[in-house]
Design an enzyme around this catalytic site. Sequence first.
Site, PDB file in Angstrom:
ATOM      1  N   LYS A  93       0.689  22.153 -44.049  1.00 28.18           N
ATOM      2  CA  LYS A  93       1.366  20.854 -44.076  1.00 28.18           C
ATOM      3  C   LYS A  93       0.494  19.743 -43.481  1.00 28.18           C
ATOM      4  CE  LYS A  93       5.833  18.890 -42.743  1.00 28.18           C
ATOM      5  NZ  LYS A  93       7.135  19.290 -42.187  1.00 28.18           N
ATOM      6  N   ASP A 108      12.331  16.127 -32.256  1.00 28.15           N
ATOM      7  CA  ASP A 108      11.923  17.297 -33.052  1.00 28.15           C
ATOM      8  C   ASP A 108      10.575  17.812 -32.561  1.00 28.15           C
ATOM      9  OD1 ASP A 108      11.087  19.134 -34.955  1.00 28.15           O
ATOM     10  OD2 ASP A 108      11.750  17.953 -36.672  1.00 28.15           O
ATOM     11  N   GLU A 130      12.946  14.266 -42.394  1.00 26.14           N
ATOM     12  CA  GLU A 130      13.475  15.326 -41.529  1.00 26.14           C
ATOM     13  C   GLU A 130      14.508  14.809 -40.520  1.00 26.14           C
ATOM     14  OE1 GLU A 130       9.861  17.135 -40.118  1.00 26.14           O
ATOM     15  OE2 GLU A 130       9.400  17.874 -42.125  1.00 26.14           O
ATOM     16  N   ASP A 155      13.400  22.953 -45.870  1.00 28.24           N
ATOM     17  CA  ASP A 155      12.590  22.403 -44.781  1.00 28.24           C
ATOM     18  C   ASP A 155      11.224  23.068 -44.901  1.00 28.24           C
ATOM     19  OD1 ASP A 155      11.291  21.778 -42.425  1.00 28.24           O
ATOM     20  OD2 ASP A 155      12.783  22.677 -41.086  1.00 28.24           O
TER      21      ASP A 155
HETATM   22  P1  ADP Z   1       7.707  23.433 -37.567  1.00 29.53           P
HETATM   23  O1  ADP Z   1       8.719  22.360 -37.689  1.00 29.53           O
HETATM   24  O2  ADP Z   1       6.391  22.966 -37.090  1.00 29.53           O
HETATM   25  O3  ADP Z   1       7.597  24.292 -38.770  1.00 29.53           O
HETATM   26  P2  ADP Z   1       9.513  25.030 -35.923  1.00 29.53           P
HETATM   27  O4  ADP Z   1      10.572  24.061 -35.722  1.00 29.53           O
HETATM   28  O5  ADP Z   1       9.800  26.205 -36.760  1.00 29.53           O
HETATM   29  O6  ADP Z   1       8.161  24.384 -36.378  1.00 29.53           O
HETATM   30  O7  ADP Z   1       9.071  25.514 -34.477  1.00 29.53           O
HETATM   31  C1  ADP Z   1       8.147  26.528 -34.282  1.00 29.53           C
HETATM   32  C2  ADP Z   1       7.778  26.566 -32.842  1.00 29.53           C
HETATM   33  O8  ADP Z   1       8.936  26.858 -32.070  1.00 29.53           O
HETATM   34  C3  ADP Z   1       6.750  27.642 -32.545  1.00 29.53           C
HETATM   35  O9  ADP Z   1       5.763  27.121 -31.701  1.00 29.53           O
HETATM   36  C4  ADP Z   1       7.587  28.675 -31.849  1.00 29.53           C
HETATM   37  O10 ADP Z   1       6.802  29.417 -30.932  1.00 29.53           O
HETATM   38  C5  ADP Z   1       8.588  27.840 -31.108  1.00 29.53           C
HETATM   39  N1  ADP Z   1       9.764  28.598 -30.712  1.00 29.53           N
HETATM   40  C6  ADP Z   1      10.590  29.295 -31.512  1.00 29.53           C
HETATM   41  N2  ADP Z   1      11.547  29.901 -30.788  1.00 29.53           N
HETATM   42  C7  ADP Z   1      11.318  29.568 -29.497  1.00 29.53           C
HETATM   43  C8  ADP Z   1      11.952  29.906 -28.245  1.00 29.53           C
HETATM   44  N3  ADP Z   1      13.005  30.704 -28.199  1.00 29.53           N
HETATM   45  N4  ADP Z   1      11.434  29.385 -27.118  1.00 29.53           N
HETATM   46  C9  ADP Z   1      10.358  28.596 -27.151  1.00 29.53           C
HETATM   47  N5  ADP Z   1       9.714  28.253 -28.285  1.00 29.53           N
HETATM   48  C10 ADP Z   1      10.186  28.742 -29.433  1.00 29.53           C
HETATM   49 MG    MG Z   2      10.155  21.178 -38.379  1.00 23.35          MG
END
Ligand code: ADP
Ligand code: MG
Length: 616
Positions: free
Chosen positions: A87, A207, A187, A24
Amino acid sequence: MATYSINLKDGSIERPGEIIVGIDLGTTNSLVALIKDGKPVCVRDQDGRSSLVPSIIHFAEDQSVLVGGAAREKLVTDPSRTIFSVKRLMGKSYLDVAGHTQFFGYKIIDDDTESLVKIRVDDKFYTPIELSALILRELKQRVENELNTTVSKAVITVPAYFNDNQRQATRDAGKLAGLDVLRIVNEPTAAALAYNPSEAGTIAVYDLGGGTFDISILQIQDGIYEVLSTNGDTFLGGDDFDQVIILKWLSDLGLQQSSLEENKEFSQQIRLEAEKAKKTLSGADTYSCVLNGQLLQISRQQFDELIKPLVNRTLACCANAVKDAGIDIKDIKTVVMAGGSTRVPLVKHSVSAFFGQPVFDSIDPDEVVALGAAIQADVLAGNQQDVLLLDITPLSLGIETVGGLMDVIIPRNSKVPSKAGRQYTTSVDGQKNLKIAVYQGERDLVEHNRKLGEFILRDIPAMPAGLPKIDIQFILNADGILTVRARELRSGLETQVEIRPTYGITEEQMALMLLDSIQNAQTDMAARGLLEARNEAQNLILSGEKFLKQHDSILSQEEKDTTSAMIASLRQIAAGTDKDAIHKQIEALNEYTTPLAHRAMDVTIGSAMKGQRIAE
Ligand code: ADP
Ligand code: MG
């Protein structure tokens, strides 16, 4: 002897036991997963704590490069050399990102053209592909360290809305990182795979990541994952949640937003603190900390109030996606949560209220996409015999034409469901019945392929050879059931049968047939060339004889004798195996008879000389 398995989806051949990882490649975080003891798992860092690799790259002045958590720390101390959200720039031209460049803390080259964006660090320029490759290389290393072996094949996920450029850029990044990208998977499809529904139905994948929001509605049936609609906002995510906290705190402190620009370090510190607050509030009711000697606080209730408009924007996207999918919201069986931001309780509650059901969040929302990618990778590796994503047809489907040739109507790898057709004609004057034999396989001669069945189109009104127009349609439905429909267009006569192509054929047989066709491609081609030449000769002989009979009166004796002699010679040569000699004689006969035919001004001979004929 080495054994091979064939991926039924695309016909590619894999060695068993080969490791293919699922990746991912996220805007905020990236992950790598693989199947261990039959279960998908994400590879963690050395401490076994986190599976997330922040999608952040830091270029130090001494040229050394940091990727992931270590680079993340540099966001505060060295923002202009710390690259994040690559990205967003994948496959984009400068014009595409114009107006959003202030979002990035680093320098995006501004050449105001259609050319692809580049990022400048000191006097070096990097493409988003190169930068993504650095992240992929980090993931590759992570899994190689864990397994103590090299890994060179991967499945990488991309958002469903990614266009060709963006997908190609992702593939190229993989290549640059030393990974053979076997498949680019959407995804939401990956998330749905990880959720692995036991029954068919419609599901939604919600998502919410760091900077983007995607909602997809998928239809799952018999292993076919079809994206019905997607919607979202490419500038809405967890970062915006952080932003509202920052604004609240600035106002609490009596500071202007401009103070962030004046003090980059403070700006990054408060940003990281806000994210920490947000994450804490997913489990706690209040958060407080001290920054630069000042107390900062926020309660869950305050946070919810602040992000409510943002969450509502995601729901508006959901409504559009449901509408575009052409379904009723009640038809949605499950709502799968993906992305770190779905951990926010208000998000969960709002989405659940919107869809009128509890959300499915029992798989870690950070990992769900990577886990699905690992499952897809395992399917490609041929390790998951019971999972068959039969959304394309693994073997070609066609009918037998004159000389025992396979005429492919639906080629292998066609999307299922699928429909294709072609017109044929008869090869004998007054032919009343036409046998249609249906075959499956990749070889040029039907005798080497597998016969699925045959049927007869009866009582065709008597017509000269070449005149009937027989339309044959292959309709392959989502269940893999083939319906063959034949219709004589002049009389409207119709007949049809149903055939199940995969019934009674094992995967091994299918694999063998594919291997066979690859090994025999050379001989097949030669055999096909000879058969085609013979068919052409046969057609020309038939029409030549017919021509002599029909136009006896307008031809001189010498013309008749020469034509007859040439036909006799063609017949003799066509009985041999010299394809080139046959072609030569066909040419000679054609050359000689063309002026005669012109003289005869008979068009029917022309039509009789053309067209493919089905065996009687
Ligand atoms: P992407 O798909 O854009 O790479 P992710 O799915 O990894 O992103 O999500 C990252 C986001 O999730 C960030 O903004 C992070 O702050 C938020 N995040 C991660 N854990 C938590 C949590 N426990 N509560 C709220 N937000 C969270
Ligand atoms: Mg993602």
